[in-house]
Design a protein around this motif. Sequence first.
Motif, short mmCIF file in Angstrom:
data_model
loop_
_atom_site.label_atom_id
_atom_site.label_comp_id
_atom_site.label_asym_id
_atom_site.label_seq_id
_atom_site.Cartn_x
_atom_site.Cartn_y
_atom_site.Cartn_z
N ASN A 7 -5.34 30.67 -9.04
CA ASN A 7 -6.44 31.41 -8.39
C ASN A 7 -7.16 30.63 -7.29
O ASN A 7 -7.99 31.20 -6.58
N ARG A 8 -6.87 29.32 -7.17
CA ARG A 8 -7.54 28.56 -6.11
C ARG A 8 -7.12 29.07 -4.75
O ARG A 8 -5.95 29.28 -4.51
N ARG A 9 -8.07 29.35 -3.90
CA ARG A 9 -7.77 29.79 -2.53
C ARG A 9 -8.71 29.07 -1.57
O ARG A 9 -9.78 28.63 -1.95
N SER A 10 -8.31 28.99 -0.31
CA SER A 10 -9.20 28.47 0.73
C SER A 10 -10.29 29.49 0.99
O SER A 10 -10.01 30.68 1.14
N ARG A 11 -11.53 29.03 1.10
CA ARG A 11 -12.65 29.93 1.40
C ARG A 11 -13.41 29.34 2.58
O ARG A 11 -13.70 28.14 2.61
N ARG A 12 -13.71 30.18 3.54
CA ARG A 12 -14.27 29.66 4.80
C ARG A 12 -15.59 30.29 5.20
O ARG A 12 -16.14 29.95 6.23
N ASP A 13 -16.09 31.26 4.40
CA ASP A 13 -17.36 31.89 4.84
C ASP A 13 -18.22 32.32 3.65
O ASP A 13 -17.83 32.16 2.50
N GLU A 90 -13.03 27.50 14.13
CA GLU A 90 -13.29 28.08 12.81
C GLU A 90 -13.59 26.97 11.79
O GLU A 90 -14.49 27.10 10.95
N SER A 91 -12.87 25.86 11.90
CA SER A 91 -13.08 24.74 10.96
C SER A 91 -14.48 24.14 11.18
O SER A 91 -15.16 23.78 10.21
N ALA A 92 -14.90 24.03 12.44
CA ALA A 92 -16.25 23.51 12.72
C ALA A 92 -17.29 24.44 12.09
O ALA A 92 -18.29 23.98 11.51
N MET A 146 -9.65 17.01 -6.59
CA MET A 146 -11.04 17.36 -6.25
C MET A 146 -11.19 18.86 -6.07
O MET A 146 -12.17 19.46 -6.52
N TRP A 147 -10.20 19.46 -5.42
CA TRP A 147 -10.28 20.90 -5.10
C TRP A 147 -10.26 21.72 -6.39
O TRP A 147 -11.06 22.66 -6.56
N LEU A 148 -9.37 21.36 -7.30
CA LEU A 148 -9.28 22.10 -8.57
C LEU A 148 -10.53 21.86 -9.42
O LEU A 148 -11.06 22.80 -10.04
N GLY A 157 -14.09 26.33 -1.13
CA GLY A 157 -14.07 25.78 0.22
C GLY A 157 -12.66 25.59 0.70
O GLY A 157 -11.74 26.30 0.27
N VAL A 158 -12.49 24.59 1.55
CA VAL A 158 -11.17 24.40 2.17
C VAL A 158 -11.00 22.94 2.59
O VAL A 158 -11.98 22.29 2.94
N PHE A 159 -9.77 22.46 2.52
CA PHE A 159 -9.46 21.14 3.08
C PHE A 159 -9.09 21.33 4.54
O PHE A 159 -8.32 22.25 4.87
N MET A 160 -9.61 20.47 5.42
CA MET A 160 -9.37 20.67 6.85
C MET A 160 -8.91 19.38 7.54
O MET A 160 -9.65 18.38 7.58
N GLY A 161 -7.69 19.47 8.09
CA GLY A 161 -7.19 18.38 8.90
C GLY A 161 -7.71 18.47 10.34
O GLY A 161 -7.67 17.49 11.08
N ASP A 162 -8.21 19.65 10.71
CA ASP A 162 -8.69 19.85 12.09
C ASP A 162 -9.75 18.83 12.51
O ASP A 162 -9.89 18.55 13.70
N VAL A 163 -10.49 18.29 11.52
CA VAL A 163 -11.57 17.35 11.89
C VAL A 163 -11.02 16.08 12.55
O VAL A 163 -11.77 15.34 13.17
N PRO A 195 -5.59 37.66 -3.15
CA PRO A 195 -4.39 37.01 -3.70
C PRO A 195 -3.39 36.72 -2.59
O PRO A 195 -3.39 37.40 -1.57
N LYS A 196 -2.59 35.70 -2.73
CA LYS A 196 -1.59 35.45 -1.68
C LYS A 196 -0.19 35.57 -2.25
O LYS A 196 0.03 35.38 -3.44
N ARG A 197 0.74 35.86 -1.33
CA ARG A 197 2.14 35.98 -1.72
C ARG A 197 2.69 34.56 -1.91
O ARG A 197 2.53 33.71 -1.04
C1 LIG Z 1 -3.19 19.20 4.60
C2 LIG Z 1 -3.94 20.48 4.84
C3 LIG Z 1 -4.63 20.64 6.04
C4 LIG Z 1 -5.35 21.81 6.27
N1 LIG Z 1 -6.10 21.92 7.41
C5 LIG Z 1 -6.84 23.03 7.61
C6 LIG Z 1 -7.71 23.12 8.73
O1 LIG Z 1 -7.82 22.19 9.53
N2 LIG Z 1 -8.45 24.25 8.90
C7 LIG Z 1 -8.37 25.29 8.00
O2 LIG Z 1 -9.06 26.30 8.19
N3 LIG Z 1 -7.57 25.23 6.91
C8 LIG Z 1 -6.82 24.12 6.69
N4 LIG Z 1 -6.05 24.01 5.57
C9 LIG Z 1 -6.02 25.13 4.60
C10 LIG Z 1 -4.72 25.90 4.71
O3 LIG Z 1 -4.76 26.72 5.86
C11 LIG Z 1 -4.55 26.74 3.42
O4 LIG Z 1 -4.46 25.89 2.31
C12 LIG Z 1 -3.31 27.61 3.51
O5 LIG Z 1 -3.43 28.59 4.51
C13 LIG Z 1 -3.01 28.30 2.18
O6 LIG Z 1 -4.09 29.09 1.75
P1 LIG Z 1 -4.80 28.84 0.36
O7 LIG Z 1 -5.47 27.47 0.39
O8 LIG Z 1 -5.82 29.93 0.22
O9 LIG Z 1 -3.78 28.88 -0.72
C14 LIG Z 1 -5.34 22.85 5.30
C15 LIG Z 1 -4.66 22.67 4.10
C16 LIG Z 1 -3.99 21.49 3.86
C17 LIG Z 1 -3.31 21.29 2.52
#
Ligand SMILES: Cc1cc2nc3c(=O)[nH]c(=O)nc-3n(C[C@H](O)[C@H](O)[C@H](O)COP(=O)(O)O)c2cc1C
Length: 207
Positions: A7-13, A90-92, A146-148, A157-163, A195-197
């Motif tokens: 159920n873990r998903r990225s959340r951005r807002d 979006e990441s900012a 940490m995420w789990l 939340g979300v992990f972001m490499g964009d930074v 949910p994601k595929r």
């Molecule tokens: C190494 C890594 C880098 C990522 N970098 C970004 C990022 O810079 N910006 C962002 O919005 N999401 C980022 N994500 C999130 C991914 O987009 C996301 O995990 C992926 O689309 C799958 O969606 P889910 O996390 O909901 O399963 C990153 C995820 C990982 C594991």
Amino acid sequence: MVDLILNRRSRRDGFQARPVPKDTIDTIIACALAAPSSKNAQPWRIHVVTSRATLGEIADAVDSARGAETYVPIDPATGLPRDYESSVSESAQVLRGVSLGLFVENRGRFSDGRRVVASAADGVRENALIGYSLEMVGLGATIQNMWLAASALGLAGVFMGDVLIAEEMIRERLGLAGDLVGVLALGYTEAESFPKRLGEDRVVLHD
Ligand SMILES: Cc1cc2nc3c(=O)[nH]c(=O)nc-3n(C[C@H](O)[C@H](O)[C@H](O)COP(=O)(O)O)c2cc1C
């Protein structure tokens, strides 16, 4: 545990202004430190940022960094951008919304960082890259721990490499000696997640 993973998903807002309590942060960090790593070298340093002002400053540096519109993975053979859209802006915006930033630094002594690997002599570089990638695998494990843990404690939340586009500013601001790997941005959000595929085609079965 399995449900938590599925159920873990990225959340951005939709983040609330609510701060993350210290004992919650302590638990997440304890989970980070419990992650496996090659040779138990524990290449990570986790920089905990709870100040929304600092997160905002970093967000501004990310947003205004040169090349933000075209910041996508490149093809190492040609230097040309891969076919992705930039998500820097979006990441900012995510960083401006969350209450906790866990900035992950690579202090691994297998590689001594990406610059040392990149400038290694021909014949040494490929081997150094193996050490570097093993560090990254351990860093991935600490990030996922940490995420789990955060998900289990009601955070999202979300992990972001964009930074990395503002790596210099962030290294200076947070006093990093090694490479920045990214940030796990966390907060409390009511935003719906979908949910994601699952990529079942990514699994290859063997006898
Ligand atoms: C190494 C890594 C880098 C990522 N970098 C970004 C990022 O810079 N910006 C962002 O919005 N999401 C980022 N994500 C999130 C991914 O987009 C996301 O995990 C992926 O689309 C799958 O969606 P889910 O996390 O909901 O399963 C990153 C995820 C990982 C594991």
